[in-house]
Design an enzyme around this catalytic site. Structure first.
Site, PDB file in Angstrom:
ATOM      1  N   ASN A   1      25.194  24.513  -6.506  1.00 23.43           N
ATOM      2  CA  ASN A   1      25.300  25.503  -7.344  1.00 23.43           C
ATOM      3  C   ASN A   1      26.652  24.949  -7.702  1.00 23.43           C
ATOM      4  OD1 ASN A   1      23.748  27.742  -7.195  1.00 23.43           O
ATOM      5  ND2 ASN A   1      24.986  28.137  -5.308  1.00 23.43           N
TER       6      ASN A   1
ATOM      7  N   HIS B   1      21.723  40.066  -8.403  1.00 24.99           N
ATOM      8  CA  HIS B   1      22.143  39.672  -6.636  1.00 24.99           C
ATOM      9  C   HIS B   1      22.093  40.829  -5.492  1.00 24.99           C
ATOM     10  CE1 HIS B   1      24.601  38.002  -4.538  1.00 24.99           C
ATOM     11  NE2 HIS B   1      23.435  36.713  -4.717  1.00 24.99           N
TER      12      HIS B   1
ATOM     13  N   GLU C   1      23.792  40.784 -13.831  1.00 25.98           N
ATOM     14  CA  GLU C   1      23.481  39.246 -13.865  1.00 25.98           C
ATOM     15  C   GLU C   1      23.960  39.099 -15.384  1.00 25.98           C
ATOM     16  OE1 GLU C   1      21.503  36.692 -11.030  1.00 25.98           O
ATOM     17  OE2 GLU C   1      21.207  38.808 -10.119  1.00 25.98           O
TER      18      GLU C   1
ATOM     19  N   SER D   1      20.698  34.825 -10.752  1.00 24.34           N
ATOM     20  CA  SER D   1      20.202  33.733  -9.870  1.00 24.34           C
ATOM     21  C   SER D   1      19.236  32.914  -9.534  1.00 24.34           C
ATOM     22  CB  SER D   1      21.080  34.066  -8.760  1.00 24.34           C
ATOM     23  OG  SER D   1      20.350  35.458  -7.849  1.00 24.34           O
TER      24      SER D   1
ATOM     25  N   ASP E   1      27.998  40.404 -14.418  1.00 27.19           N
ATOM     26  CA  ASP E   1      27.976  40.014 -12.733  1.00 27.19           C
ATOM     27  C   ASP E   1      27.627  37.762 -13.789  1.00 27.19           C
ATOM     28  OD1 ASP E   1      28.100  37.283 -10.651  1.00 27.19           O
ATOM     29  OD2 ASP E   1      27.413  38.426  -9.398  1.00 27.19           O
TER      30      ASP E   1
ATOM     31  N   HIS F   1      26.590  32.782 -12.658  1.00 28.24           N
ATOM     32  CA  HIS F   1      25.698  31.241 -12.860  1.00 28.24           C
ATOM     33  C   HIS F   1      26.433  31.531 -14.571  1.00 28.24           C
ATOM     34  CE1 HIS F   1      24.275  31.028  -8.808  1.00 28.24           C
ATOM     35  NE2 HIS F   1      23.636  32.495  -9.387  1.00 28.24           N
TER      36      HIS F   1
ATOM     37  N   LYS G   1      30.336  28.025  -7.484  1.00 29.99           N
ATOM     38  CA  LYS G   1      29.805  27.242  -7.974  1.00 29.99           C
ATOM     39  C   LYS G   1      30.043  26.679  -9.005  1.00 29.99           C
ATOM     40  CE  LYS G   1      27.020  31.172  -7.808  1.00 29.99           C
ATOM     41  NZ  LYS G   1      26.190  31.106  -6.130  1.00 29.99           N
TER      42      LYS G   1
HETATM   43  N1  PMP Z   1      26.223  36.400  -7.239  1.00 29.30           N
HETATM   44  C1  PMP Z   1      25.772  36.283  -7.643  1.00 29.30           C
HETATM   45  C2  PMP Z   1      24.846  36.190  -8.562  1.00 29.30           C
HETATM   46  C3  PMP Z   1      25.263  34.801  -6.578  1.00 29.30           C
HETATM   47  O1  PMP Z   1      24.679  33.843  -7.142  1.00 29.30           O
HETATM   48  C4  PMP Z   1      26.032  34.537  -5.474  1.00 29.30           C
HETATM   49  C5  PMP Z   1      26.061  34.021  -4.991  1.00 29.30           C
HETATM   50  N2  PMP Z   1      24.738  33.625  -4.184  1.00 29.30           N
HETATM   51  C6  PMP Z   1      27.413  35.469  -5.626  1.00 29.30           C
HETATM   52  C7  PMP Z   1      27.142  36.626  -6.428  1.00 29.30           C
HETATM   53  C8  PMP Z   1      28.279  35.520  -4.374  1.00 29.30           C
HETATM   54  O2  PMP Z   1      28.934  34.538  -4.788  1.00 29.30           O
HETATM   55  P1  PMP Z   1      30.243  33.603  -3.567  1.00 29.30           P
HETATM   56  O3  PMP Z   1      29.213  33.003  -3.498  1.00 29.30           O
HETATM   57  O4  PMP Z   1      31.560  33.446  -4.169  1.00 29.30           O
HETATM   58  O5  PMP Z   1      30.479  34.663  -2.673  1.00 29.30           O
END
Ligand code: PMP
Length: 381
Positions: free
Chosen positions: A39, A125, A167, A171, A196, A199, A231
């Site tokens: 990412n 997520h 989100e 993701s 969130d 991305h 990311k």
């Molecule tokens: N939210 C989303 C949409 C994600 O894709 C991710 C990571 N896969 C996270 C939160 C978590 O972030 P982190 O890897 O910094 O814990």
């Protein structure tokens, strides 16, 4: 020896039979693979200024934060990162957590209590889902990416405290939530919008300011959002952003902030420097989006089912979980790393390859990746 864990073998056999057993791939420090699995959307994880700042912070401040943020785990670097993140995204304030996962838990739990209704997108997520569970809130799951479905759920409720949770760039599918329409629905029913933007940050928006800011919602009194530093910012950690009074409340009440050791100085300095590089290089987000669009076009023209990317994520449907794993394996053996999603990360029948674009991929990298993905395509893919 007692058999108290015999049930684990039963569940492992069931997982094996369904083709869902997870494996841990060990990534070498340097590799010739074309990497469409990570990412690191802007290619900043190895940027010399970023790694140099991280290394220097470890030397100056030590390897760990040594304590929770409110005890003695806050350095001047943490404060600078919070101020610069808030400034870059147009928020009143920001609070850095030790991961995006913990930032999501913190945002949801601090703003909910038992009886709070969370109207949540079906594609959210796992870290948001775990937040709802931890908060003990009532949850109403609504159709994916549908402000109308959010509106209907909000209209039907009599709960005193209600939040819509989504989100921004999803993701798994890589599509973009209609944040302005969702906020309008929230406002008609006196609900807050929690987003969130993991991305979106660094990829969406003219300057990579993220999807919330790009939609003009960053200064809103009723919008709170999270992002990850792991990311596009090439580091580690997460943050909650929004109105100052909300951030002060999160700082005082979010248990995933209060009872967690602060983010280590090295990733704080890495993220801060990545943010400064991004400020100087507004071309990077556009390059990432261009690579994603190129992958999408080429694969769709070849007949694959690919969702149009709004950020860096390009999602390619696979015929089954087993086919997705075999497809990803075949790509890797031909020098192209892709990840695959299968249950429980996605619903049954929606297993897929997930490709991620990066600003530093060359046209030749993209060409090679497309050739390999198509050559390894399973029957029905
Ligand atoms: N939210 C989303 C949409 C994600 O894709 C991710 C990571 N896969 C996270 C939160 C978590 O972030 P982190 O890897 O910094 O814990």
């Amino acid at each position: 020896m007692t058999g108290v864990f015999d049930w684990i073998d039963v569940s492992a056999r069931r997982r094996d039979r369904a083709g869902l057993t997870r494996r841990m791939l060990v990534r070498p420090a340097r590799s010739a693979l074309v990497d469409l699995a990570g990412n690191d959307y802007l290619g900043l994880a190895r940027h010399p200024e970023v790694t140099g700042a991280a290394a220097e912070a470890a030397l100056v401040w030590g390897s760990g934060a040594t304590a929770a943020r409110l005890v003695s785990g806050t350095t001047v670097l943490h404060r600078e990162l919070e101020e610069e993140l808030a400034d870059f995204c147009g928020a009143e304030a920001a609070l850095v957590f030790s991961s995006g996962y913990l930032a999501n838990l913190g945002m949801i739990t601090a703003l909910s209590r038992p009886g709070t209704l969370l109207v949540v997108d079906a594609g959210n997520h796992a870290s948001l889902i775990d937040g709802y569970k931890l908060a003990g809130a009532q949850v109403q799951t609504v159709a994916h990416n549908s402000p109308q479905a959010v509106e209907k759920a909000l209209a039907d409720t009599r709960s005193a405290r209600v939040h819509a949770v989504t989100e921004s760039v999803f993701s798994v599918d890589g599509d973009l939530a209609d944040l302005p329409a969702t906020l309008e629905a929230c406002r008609r029913h006196n609900a807050a919008l929690l987003v969130d933007d993991a991305h979106g940050i660094g990829v969406v928006g003219e300057r990579g300011e993220g999807a919330v800011a790009a939609a003009g919602l960053a200064g809103a009194p009723d919008v709170v959002w999270t992002l990850t530093l792991s990311k596009a910012l090439g580091s580690q950690g997460g943050a909650v952003l929004g109105p100052r009074r909300v951030i002060d409340h999160v700082m005082n009440t979010a248990r995933s902030f209060l009872f967690d050791t602060g983010l280590a100085p090295a990733p704080v300095a890495g993220a801060l420097t990545a943010l400064r590089v991004l400020r100087d290089r507004p071309d990077l987000p556009a390059r990432t989006r261009r690579v994603a669009a190129g992958l999408h076009t080429r694969l769709r023209e070849a007949g694959l089912t690919v969702s149009p990317p709004e950020g860096a994520v390009v999602s390619v449907l696979a015929p089954s979980a087993e086919a997705a794993v075999a497809w990803a394996d075949a790509c890797r053996s031909q020098g192209v790393a892709v990840s695959c999603f299968r249950p429980p990360s996605v619903p049954d029948r929606f297993s897929r390859l997930r490709l991620t674009a990066r600003a530093d991929l060359t046209d030749a990298d993209v060409e090679r990746a497309v050739e390999v993905i198509l050559a390894a395509r399973p029957a029905g893919g």
